[in-house]
Design a protein around this motif. Structure first.
Motif, PDB file in Angstrom:
ATOM      1  N   SER A 140      -1.778  -2.048   1.554  1.00  0.00           N
ATOM      2  CA  SER A 140      -1.814  -1.638   0.156  1.00  0.00           C
ATOM      3  C   SER A 140      -2.474  -0.268   0.023  1.00  0.00           C
ATOM      4  O   SER A 140      -3.497   0.004   0.660  1.00  0.00           O
ATOM      5  N   GLU A 143      11.548  -1.586  -1.891  1.00  0.00           N
ATOM      6  CA  GLU A 143      11.059  -2.733  -2.651  1.00  0.00           C
ATOM      7  C   GLU A 143      10.002  -3.516  -1.880  1.00  0.00           C
ATOM      8  O   GLU A 143       9.011  -3.983  -2.449  1.00  0.00           O
ATOM      9  N   ALA A 177       6.709  -1.556  -2.007  1.00  0.00           N
ATOM     10  CA  ALA A 177       6.087  -1.704  -3.329  1.00  0.00           C
ATOM     11  C   ALA A 177       5.457  -3.082  -3.493  1.00  0.00           C
ATOM     12  O   ALA A 177       4.345  -3.216  -4.045  1.00  0.00           O
ATOM     13  N   GLU A 178       6.127  -4.113  -2.998  1.00  0.00           N
ATOM     14  CA  GLU A 178       5.577  -5.474  -3.076  1.00  0.00           C
ATOM     15  C   GLU A 178       4.257  -5.592  -2.322  1.00  0.00           C
ATOM     16  O   GLU A 178       3.393  -6.412  -2.669  1.00  0.00           O
ATOM     17  N   VAL A 233       3.001   2.890  -1.376  1.00  0.00           N
ATOM     18  CA  VAL A 233       3.744   3.894  -2.142  1.00  0.00           C
ATOM     19  C   VAL A 233       4.907   4.392  -1.299  1.00  0.00           C
ATOM     20  O   VAL A 233       4.700   5.127  -0.323  1.00  0.00           O
TER      21      VAL A 233
END
Length: 370
Positions: A22, A44, A47-48, A52
């Protein structure tokens, strides 16, 4: 139709290869992909995970024009632009497709050399490789399937099977080979047209099991820079800078390639004259992915072939550094299975591999499926 195999591959790239966390920035760089499904899955997925995602979508025909018109100034400008971007990310995924695998074949060598020296080496060699969590892979395009002599559908099945292997199990099976290579001094190799000797003493040994290349499956080190002597004749073709070379033969004296011949002897010698380090080798590696059995003119697959090894004129990797520096790094593959003429590999006075099969009991697991 949604293909769950793409999701599985994307998850492997993000979690196993890049260990994405993260808050980290990840650059996803795609070349000549026929569709965006893997890129969108990576965006995707990143992002999950709270990361970034950044995307660069490139076209090889446009790159060809940039290379053909290359000047020192234009390549340095490109490196400054892309280097700043690369310095801003913590992870990188490079997905390389090709509508035409020979797209760069008519780029003059001196122009391609400008790209290698002032753009590729400054961005990828100096920033991406040492400073990011990176992984590169090919994508199953029609031209790739054709090079592998398979239908597109059959090649896709092969591609996803090979690329999503159990890399943790592969890493466990590689551990005894790593230990033996770390303990070895002299390496002796024989095969048709090949009688080669060199030392790997005190050079680090690196197992590769899905963290940097997909597919993966090799254990590499580097020869002591001035230790290679003898002759090697490679029995696979190799595409480099858009040109396909075959019948490649090198003669070494004290580490240096003093004679190089191939299907294009003039061009191969021009590549080897790129800089001082190009005629010395920066890597030697044993292929351990027995799901990959036949060459397909793609280094990321061919260098992993079960029963093979590759020897690399040019730049050494930082993790297994023998002091050789060059703007080229050209993995050339010799398959030693019996169906390719056979061959032996000795560590000091012990025969380690014969006709592509490891002989010591602690290495037998590496023969599975061969």
């Amino acid at each position: 139709m949604h293909d769950s195999r793409i999701d599985k591959l994307a998850n492997l790239l993000l979690d196993h290869s890049c260990s994405l966390k993260s808050g980290e920035h990840i650059l996803i760089e795609a070349f000549d992909l026929p569709e965006p499904n893997l890129v969108t899955a990576l965006v995707e997925g990143a992002a999950e995970r709270g990361a970034v995602p950044l995307v660069s979508w490139k076209n090889n025909a446009i790159l060809r024009s940039l290379y053909r018109t290359a000047t020192e100034a234009s390549m340095k400008a490109a490196a400054e632009f892309e280097g700043a971007r690369m310095k801003s990310v913590q992870a990188y995924v490079g997905i390389r497709g090709a509508y035409n695998s020979s797209q760069f074949a008519d780029v003059p060598h001196d122009r391609m050399d400008l790209f290698q020296q002032h753009w590729w080496k400054q961005v990828h060699g100096a920033v991406r490789v040492p400073d990011t969590k990176w992984v590169v892979l090919r994508y199953p395009t029609d031209s790739f399937a054709q090079a592998a002599n398979k239908s597109t559908s059959a090649f896709e099945d092969f591609f996803f099977d090979v690329c999503t292997a159990d890399y943790k199990a592969m890493g466990k099976a590689q551990e005894p080979l790593v230990a033996r290579m770390q303990a070895a001094d002299r390496v002796r190799i024989t095969a048709p047209g090949t009688a080669l000797e060199f030392s790997i003493k005190d050079i680090p040994v690196i197992p590769c099991n899905g963290e940097r290349n997909i597919p993966d499956g090799e254990v590499f080190t580097a020869p002591v820079r001035d230790s290679i002597n003898g002759i090697i004749r490679f029995n696979t073709q190799s595409r480099y800078q858009g040109t396909v070379f075959s019948d490649i033969e090198f003669e070494f004296k004290d580490g240096k390639i003093i004679r190089a011949e191939s299907s294009d002897t003039e061009r191969i010698n021009a590549i080897l004259d790129s800089d001082e380090g190009a005629r010395y080798c920066g890597e030697w590696s044993l292929g351990t992915n027995n799901r990959v059995r036949e060459p397909m003119l793609d280094t990321l697959f061919d260098e992993k072939i079960g029963g093979s090894f590759h020897l690399t004129p040019g730049q050494a990797y930082e993790e297994a550094d023998n002091g050789n520096n060059s703007r080229i790094h050209w993995d050339l593959v010799l398959i030693q299975r019996a169906d390719y003429g056979g061959g032996d590999i000795w560590f000091d006075d012990e025969l380690i591999r014969k006709d592509g099969h490891f002989l010591p009991a602690d290495l037998k697991e590496l023969n599975a499926g061969l």
